[in-house]
Design an enzyme around this catalytic site. Structure first.
Site, PDB file in Angstrom:
ATOM      1  N   GLU A 179     126.555  20.306  61.720  1.00 40.42           N
ATOM      2  CA  GLU A 179     125.714  19.887  60.649  1.00 40.42           C
ATOM      3  C   GLU A 179     124.847  18.591  60.891  1.00 40.42           C
ATOM      4  O   GLU A 179     123.900  18.781  60.584  1.00 40.42           O
ATOM      5  CB  GLU A 179     126.738  19.975  59.222  1.00 40.42           C
ATOM      6  N   SER A 180     125.536  17.795  61.506  1.00 39.93           N
ATOM      7  CA  SER A 180     124.866  16.419  61.610  1.00 39.93           C
ATOM      8  C   SER A 180     125.269  15.455  62.952  1.00 39.93           C
ATOM      9  O   SER A 180     124.665  14.549  63.034  1.00 39.93           O
ATOM     10  CB  SER A 180     125.528  15.313  60.394  1.00 39.93           C
TER      11      SER A 180
END
Length: 515
Positions: A179-180
């Site tokens: 995701e990040s």
């Protein structure tokens, strides 16, 4: 050879073979279900296992790719051809139905021994799509992925503890990897924020505060708690981690509609249809690929310099305080303090947030408490967001809030030639003493503009008629009287485009003790 003995030898041979087969089958049949699998199984598209994964504690299931071609990695905008993949370990797969039985060749014994040390508590499949993503991580974004893996050392220990406390598989922490890259301040084009990339609606639904002063989607601990709750809810909804992960990416509504249209509850079946977006089709294979590498990075050629695990002290800040004052009292740098508290959007602890818990570098709490106690309240500078009114200047604002023109300019990045304009906003540094005096004055002014009467429209509440003053906003009025803006609009027949005017009277309904 004596022909009379040949049938006996054949029968003996058949008995030995049958005994060996029975022994193997018995060994397979008596193996208990395990929570984890000690190796990743390569599953070609020709194998069709019949077993399904239903509970987090079930044995790993190797599922096929259902004939789906290597996908375009939409999030990274790069196409990887999976037919160029070279398996890490030579394996022979069983072609029978049910879970694949894997036998390692002698050449792969060392790799097999290493692989057996790796365990997974979520279903992991190794098919063409997963291999394509693994190749992508190892080549196209190798340096970036290596940074993500190194950064993970700072957050994974705490995140795993949180997931464990919620009874969730610990390997789900690698959702934050794709995701990040474990970046607390990550921000996407879809306006998703933080390590778990929550949008505002979902973040608030799971208890995260998001306003102009604080964004708890960036807090690695609070956002992980929210992610654990969300993933738990998704699993309870779908009963399958692949479907839960797909829903984390696309939203549960889209996955439910795809299931209804295909009449299937298997992610790999849905993946072969047009009812899921390409990004969602790739999301689960991407997670599996990242997890495989993250659990054994050295095998895939990554040399990591893991960041130190996150450690910190916590202190309670009773009123809004400038972070630079706190940093000085703790004997740490301002940037170091900001890095520990990425949820803070300004240089002060949040307004309207009493007893805010702030993180300090580990081992500095006592120093901070001793030094902070010696700082007079009027020197614990804070900032307020001020809307410029007609006739106001930087000089009048500086006098009003007990600060200097230069301090206001520096805080807002204003040049000497900049002229402030009515309606614009400025951040004003001021002492907590001046802020308290200002708040008391505003509350006094507010109290003179209300007329309480008994309520007939809202039983149990007291009706108040409030006279709007110059500079009032619905947000300010709602915060003061502790009522939602939507209620104020409803009670007064206001539309979203309606504007307040000085002298206008608003009807409010409050609890007796609040009125």
């Amino acid at each position: 050879m004596d022909s009379g003995k040949e049938p006996d030898l054949i029968r003996i041979g058949m008995i030995l073979i049958a005994g060996f087969v029975c022994l193997q089958l018995s060994s397979c049949a008596t193996t208990p279900k395990a929570k984890t699998l000690t190796k990743v199984v390569r599953v070609p598209e020709t194998i069709q296992p019949s077993t399904t994964y239903s509970e987090p504690s079930d044995a790993f299931l190797a599922q096929p790719d259902k004939g789906v071609n290597p996908s375009v990695l939409s999030q990274e905008q790069v196409q990887v051809q999976s037919n160029s993949m070279v398996p890490e370990t030579s394996m022979t797969e069983s072609t029978s139905s049910g879970p694949a039985i894997v036998e390692e060749t002698e050449e792969g014994e060392e790799e097999a021994d290493s692989e057996e040390e790796i365990t997974y508590d979520v279903p992991i499949v190794l098919n063409e799509s997963v291999e394509a993503h693994m190749e992508y991580f190892q080549t196209v974004i190798r340096d970036r992925f290596e940074l993500w893996l190194s950064r993970s050392g700072r957050y994974i220990p705490l995140m795993k503890e949180i997931f464990k406390s919620y009874g969730l598989p610990e390997d789900l922490v690698f959702v934050a990897l794709i995701e990040s890259g474990f970046n607390p301040i990550a921000y996407s084009r879809a306006k998703a924020v933080g390590p778990w990339q929550f949008i505002k609606g979902t973040g608030r639904k799971y208890g995260l505060r998001i306003d102009e002063w604080i964004d708890e989607r960036r807090d690695p601990i609070k956002s992980t708690i929210a992610a654990a709750k969300y993933l738990r809810d998704l699993y309870n909804m779908f009963g399958s981690w692949p479907l839960a992960l797909a829903s984390y990416n696309a939203g549960e509504g889209k996955v439910m509609r795809a299931m209804a249209r295909t009449r299937s509850d298997d992610f790999w079946d849905l993946r072969s249809t047009r009812y899921l977006r390409r990004e969602t089709k790739n999301y689960v294979p991407k997670f599996m690929a990242a997890t495989i590498i993250a659990k054994n990075p050295e095998k895939y050629g990554f040399k990591l310099d893991l960041w130190e695990p996150l450690q910190f002290d916590e202190v309670v800040i009773e009123s809004p305080t400038d972070l630079r004052v706190i940093a000085q009292a703790a004997g740490v740098t301002y940037q170091g303090l900001k890095d520990l508290n990425p949820e803070l959007r300004s240089t002060i602890t949040p307004l309207n947030y009493r007893d805010y818990i702030l993180k300090l570098p580990y081992g500095t709490k006592q120093t901070f408490l001793e030094n902070f106690a010696t700082i007079p309240p009027e020197k614990r500078m804070i900032q307020l967001r001020h809307r410029i009114r007609k006739g106001e200047t930087l000089s009048t604002l500086a006098r009003r809030y007990g600060t200097s023109v230069q301090a206001i300019r520096e805080l807002n990045g204003l040049g000497k030639a900049y002229a402030i304009r009515q309606g614009n906003y400025l951040l004003i540094p001021m002492s907590s003493k001046v802020a308290a005096r200002q708040e008391r004055q505003e509350r006094k002014e507010l109290s003179t503009t209300i007329t309480p009467t008994l309520s007939e429209d809202e039983p149990g509440l007291k009706k108040i008629v409030y006279k709007v003053r110059r500079g009032d906003t619905l947000w300010r009025i709602s915060k003061y009287f502790n009522v939602p803006i939507s209620k104020i609009r409803k009670w007064n027949g206001m539309h979203h485009t309606s504007k307040l005017r000085a002298g206008e009277r608003l009807v409010l309904y409050l609890k007796a003790e609040e009125s």
